[in-house]
Write a protein that holds these residues in place. Structure first.
Motif, PDB file in Angstrom:
ATOM      1  N   ASN A 288       0.747  -1.160   0.003  1.00 55.17           N
ATOM      2  CA  ASN A 288       0.031  -0.089   0.075  1.00 55.17           C
ATOM      3  C   ASN A 288       0.844   1.342  -0.042  1.00 55.17           C
ATOM      4  O   ASN A 288       0.376   2.330  -0.730  1.00 55.17           O
ATOM      5  N   ASP A 289       2.033   1.039   0.744  1.00 54.85           N
ATOM      6  CA  ASP A 289       2.857   2.473   0.733  1.00 54.85           C
ATOM      7  C   ASP A 289       3.234   2.651  -0.624  1.00 54.85           C
ATOM      8  O   ASP A 289       3.563   3.797  -1.172  1.00 54.85           O
ATOM      9  N   HIS A 290       3.665   1.699  -1.653  1.00 49.66           N
ATOM     10  CA  HIS A 290       4.003   1.754  -3.079  1.00 49.66           C
ATOM     11  C   HIS A 290       2.912   2.508  -3.625  1.00 49.66           C
ATOM     12  O   HIS A 290       3.103   3.435  -4.602  1.00 49.66           O
ATOM     13  N   LEU A 291       1.898   1.912  -3.421  1.00 49.65           N
ATOM     14  CA  LEU A 291       0.276   2.616  -4.265  1.00 49.65           C
ATOM     15  C   LEU A 291       0.399   4.101  -3.843  1.00 49.65           C
ATOM     16  O   LEU A 291       0.192   4.989  -4.728  1.00 49.65           O
ATOM     17  N   LYS A 292       0.728   4.616  -2.546  1.00 48.60           N
ATOM     18  CA  LYS A 292       0.185   5.753  -2.190  1.00 48.60           C
ATOM     19  C   LYS A 292       1.377   6.822  -2.789  1.00 48.60           C
ATOM     20  O   LYS A 292       1.134   7.857  -3.287  1.00 48.60           O
ATOM     21  N   LEU A 293       2.678   6.147  -2.905  1.00 55.28           N
ATOM     22  CA  LEU A 293       3.724   7.033  -3.666  1.00 55.28           C
ATOM     23  C   LEU A 293       3.429   7.170  -5.095  1.00 55.28           C
ATOM     24  O   LEU A 293       3.442   8.304  -5.465  1.00 55.28           O
ATOM     25  N   MET A 294       2.774   6.208  -5.686  1.00 60.97           N
ATOM     26  CA  MET A 294       2.681   6.112  -7.009  1.00 60.97           C
ATOM     27  C   MET A 294       1.708   6.816  -7.415  1.00 60.97           C
ATOM     28  O   MET A 294       1.510   7.291  -8.692  1.00 60.97           O
ATOM     29  N   GLU A 295       0.517   6.997  -6.401  1.00 59.22           N
ATOM     30  CA  GLU A 295      -0.543   8.059  -6.748  1.00 59.22           C
ATOM     31  C   GLU A 295       0.063   9.413  -6.591  1.00 59.22           C
ATOM     32  O   GLU A 295      -0.744  10.290  -7.677  1.00 59.22           O
ATOM     33  N   THR A 296       0.879   9.767  -5.924  1.00 61.99           N
ATOM     34  CA  THR A 296       1.544  10.957  -5.808  1.00 61.99           C
ATOM     35  C   THR A 296       2.148  11.410  -7.095  1.00 61.99           C
ATOM     36  O   THR A 296       2.106  12.577  -7.561  1.00 61.99           O
ATOM     37  N   ILE A 297       2.933  10.145  -7.681  1.00 60.43           N
ATOM     38  CA  ILE A 297       3.473  10.368  -8.901  1.00 60.43           C
ATOM     39  C   ILE A 297       2.558  10.829  -9.979  1.00 60.43           C
ATOM     40  O   ILE A 297       2.860  11.666 -10.756  1.00 60.43           O
ATOM     41  N   ALA A 298       1.479   9.868 -10.021  1.00 60.19           N
ATOM     42  CA  ALA A 298       0.571  10.132 -11.051  1.00 60.19           C
ATOM     43  C   ALA A 298      -0.281  11.474 -11.104  1.00 60.19           C
ATOM     44  O   ALA A 298      -0.589  11.841 -12.067  1.00 60.19           O
ATOM     45  N   LYS A 299      -0.509  11.800  -9.846  1.00 56.75           N
ATOM     46  CA  LYS A 299      -1.281  13.223  -9.739  1.00 56.75           C
ATOM     47  C   LYS A 299      -0.230  14.364 -10.383  1.00 56.75           C
ATOM     48  O   LYS A 299      -0.838  15.228 -11.099  1.00 56.75           O
ATOM     49  N   SER A 300       1.117  14.381  -9.886  1.00 62.66           N
ATOM     50  CA  SER A 300       1.954  15.299 -10.556  1.00 62.66           C
ATOM     51  C   SER A 300       1.890  14.960 -11.942  1.00 62.66           C
ATOM     52  O   SER A 300       2.043  16.194 -12.743  1.00 62.66           O
ATOM     53  N   MET A 301       1.951  13.887 -12.605  1.00 62.93           N
ATOM     54  CA  MET A 301       2.195  13.653 -14.032  1.00 62.93           C
ATOM     55  C   MET A 301       0.989  14.290 -14.812  1.00 62.93           C
ATOM     56  O   MET A 301       1.203  14.729 -15.821  1.00 62.93           O
ATOM     57  N   ALA A 302      -0.093  13.901 -14.065  1.00 57.37           N
ATOM     58  CA  ALA A 302      -1.476  14.318 -14.747  1.00 57.37           C
ATOM     59  C   ALA A 302      -1.383  16.265 -14.877  1.00 57.37           C
ATOM     60  O   ALA A 302      -1.777  16.616 -16.056  1.00 57.37           O
TER      61      ALA A 302
END
Length: 201
Positions: free
Chosen positions: A171-185
């Motif tokens: 889940n920690d990986h998921l949360k970090l990658m959600e942050t990545i995805a938001k920045s990317m969007a």
């Protein structure tokens, strides 16, 4: 009677102490993750330039995500485009063999079909155990699927793959990658707006 009361009181105090320590540990871990997310957002914004091409910016962000969670490879599915972009992990030996014998496009489609909500991320550890992925000749790998969205607009999906089924996504990986995805969007959206303005000038 007095001894029993003493034991009950001590048991309560011990249990309360354990609970408080547990809460403090959880709070510390949560704050640590939030700090890591904020640092990540700052680093991405500090190292991306609106004048750069969107593809170069996306590559920088994906490479950053590879550094953070160490997948074997990442597949970027851009919304409305037929071809997928595959980024291999440079730190893994024989990196090209990571995708050998895998129908990447078909696997990404199967993962997408497993989701009820296209804007929510999904962790699928040990994909071979899921019925709709059986008999597909895929390795028993782990997948983290993270949509890249801003508001109601979808820009695509990041799919992170690990070949080693014991190396699970958490889940920690998921949360970090959600942050990545938001920045990317946000970067893609701003890049598109910037390009539209440039075309009008």
């Amino acid at each position: 009677m007095l001894f029993r009361s003493f034991v009950e009181t001590m048991s309560y105090l011990i249990a309360e102490n354990i609970y408080q320590n547990y809460e403090i540990r959880n709070l510390t871990e949560d704050l640590s993750l939030r700090l890591e997310e904020l640092s990540l957002i700052y680093e991405i914004s500090d190292n991306t330039d609106i004048n750069n091409s969107i593809s170069r910016t996306i590559e920088y962000i994906v490479r950053k995500s590879i550094d953070l969670i160490n997948p074997h490879f990442v597949v970027w599915e851009r919304e409305g485009e037929e071809n997928h972009v595959i980024y291999l992990n440079d730190f893994i030996e024989e990196k090209k063999s990571a995708i050998k014998g895998t129908n990447i496009k078909a696997l990404c489609e199967r993962i997408k079909d497993m989701k009820n909500d296209t804007v929510l991320p999904l962790i699928v550890n040990k994909v071979g155990k899921y019925e709709n992925l059986l008999g597909t000749s895929f390795y028993d790998m782990n997948v983290l699927n993270v949509p890249v969205v801003s508001g109601n607009k979808s820009f695509g999906t990041l799919n992170f793959f690990k070949r080693d089924p014991k190396n699970l996504f958490l889940n920690d990986h998921l949360k970090l990658m959600e942050t990545i995805a938001k920045s990317m969007a946000n970067i893609i959206k701003n890049g598109e707006l910037y390009q539209q303005i440039q075309n009008l000038l």
